[in-house]
Write a protein that holds these residues in place. Sequence first.
Motif, short mmCIF file in Angstrom:
data_model
loop_
_atom_site.label_atom_id
_atom_site.label_comp_id
_atom_site.label_asym_id
_atom_site.label_seq_id
_atom_site.Cartn_x
_atom_site.Cartn_y
_atom_site.Cartn_z
N LYS A 1 16.42 -17.27 18.87
CA LYS A 1 15.98 -17.82 20.15
C LYS A 1 16.77 -17.21 21.30
O LYS A 1 16.21 -16.84 22.34
CB LYS A 1 16.14 -19.34 20.15
N GLN A 2 18.09 -17.08 21.09
CA GLN A 2 18.93 -16.46 22.12
C GLN A 2 18.52 -15.01 22.36
O GLN A 2 18.44 -14.55 23.51
CB GLN A 2 20.40 -16.51 21.68
N LEU A 3 18.24 -14.29 21.28
CA LEU A 3 17.88 -12.88 21.42
C LEU A 3 16.55 -12.69 22.13
O LEU A 3 16.36 -11.74 22.89
CB LEU A 3 17.84 -12.22 20.03
N PHE A 4 15.60 -13.60 21.90
CA PHE A 4 14.30 -13.49 22.55
C PHE A 4 14.37 -13.79 24.05
O PHE A 4 13.41 -13.53 24.78
CB PHE A 4 13.27 -14.41 21.88
N HIS A 5 15.49 -14.31 24.51
CA HIS A 5 15.66 -14.48 25.96
C HIS A 5 15.83 -13.13 26.66
O HIS A 5 15.67 -13.03 27.87
CB HIS A 5 16.88 -15.37 26.24
N LEU A 6 16.15 -12.12 25.86
CA LEU A 6 16.26 -10.77 26.41
C LEU A 6 14.85 -10.18 26.52
O LEU A 6 14.11 -10.18 25.53
CB LEU A 6 17.14 -9.90 25.51
N PRO A 7 14.45 -9.68 27.67
CA PRO A 7 13.05 -9.28 27.91
C PRO A 7 12.56 -8.12 27.06
O PRO A 7 11.35 -7.92 26.92
CB PRO A 7 13.04 -8.92 29.40
N PHE A 8 13.47 -7.34 26.48
CA PHE A 8 13.04 -6.17 25.72
C PHE A 8 12.93 -6.42 24.23
O PHE A 8 12.56 -5.54 23.46
CB PHE A 8 14.02 -5.01 25.96
N VAL A 9 13.26 -7.63 23.75
CA VAL A 9 13.22 -7.93 22.32
C VAL A 9 11.79 -8.25 21.89
O VAL A 9 11.15 -9.16 22.42
CB VAL A 9 14.15 -9.10 21.96
N SER A 10 11.30 -7.49 20.89
CA SER A 10 9.93 -7.66 20.40
C SER A 10 9.91 -8.50 19.13
O SER A 10 9.09 -9.41 18.99
CB SER A 10 9.31 -6.30 20.14
N LYS A 11 10.81 -8.19 18.17
CA LYS A 11 10.88 -8.92 16.91
C LYS A 11 12.33 -9.01 16.46
O LYS A 11 13.15 -8.15 16.81
CB LYS A 11 10.05 -8.23 15.82
N VAL A 12 12.62 -10.03 15.65
CA VAL A 12 13.95 -10.20 15.08
C VAL A 12 13.80 -10.40 13.58
O VAL A 12 13.00 -11.22 13.14
CB VAL A 12 14.70 -11.40 15.70
#
Length: 298
Positions: free
Chosen positions: A46-57
């Motif tokens: 969830k924290q990583l998806f706050h970054l606008p360039f993250v597509s998938k984790v």
Amino acid sequence: MSKHQITIEATNNPSIVKFNSNQLLTQGGSYQYNNVDETKESPLSKQLFHLPFVSKVFISANFIAIEKFDIVEWSDIEHEIRELIEMYLNQGNEVVTSAAEPKKVSIEIYAESTPNPEVMKFGSNRLLTENDFEYKNESETTNSPLAAELFKYVFVKEVYIAENYVSITKNDSVEWNSDIINDLRQFIKTYIEENKLIIDETMQMPKVEIPTVDIKELEGTSLDIAGILEEYVKPAVAADGGNIVFQSYDEETQVVNVILQGACSGCPSSTVTLKNGIETMLKEMLPNKVSAVMAVNG
């Protein structure tokens, strides 16, 4: 408790970078999140998806892989992401919650005989490990719960786990038969389907008795030999449930020393394979540079 240390690793996909941890992140299984709405049970994602360039984790036992959109280059952001993940983990925050559902993978395990009559190969359609691990006895299995469980079978003498297969060496108490083979095949299949930890690759294992070298540190004829083994020999050996590792080359005697693992170790036909196959290939590809190939453990 020691701190997480994160290292950056490029992948074959230029959009994806792996962030490897020196400690376990999960207790087995893998998790994939395609958008922030799916991250209820993964606070880190969830924290990583706050970054606008993250597509998938993608989260596995010892790494986090991130796929990005093309709006930025990894070279501009990967170090900041590494620091963010490292700080998050070292604050004691959760990667995934206990309620998180691992990514479901259809597991197929097939059994194959090998040139070594004592060894059976169990292949998988799923990646089991990124490195090869050999266990000569149960006391060596501290980093592999799967290997430890396999040694509970009284007839198991050695276990070798590679990228997508497990080679099992039996002792003389039994002969391979359909009941034993099917029992092991089903056990491995169920173990993987239950998302149990296969190998903790973050553990520092004792050094093997026979030293090996990093191919990146080789040069000259040694590098040529190691390259030929990697490109031409290893795939064929792996198909038979084994592995071959370059150990050394003596320029004076022109003798190549290799290490045989898995089904190749102790195989009655390994000497023939070395002399008639590998040695002949090296002599043809490197004229006047190779006199013999020797297995230091066979």
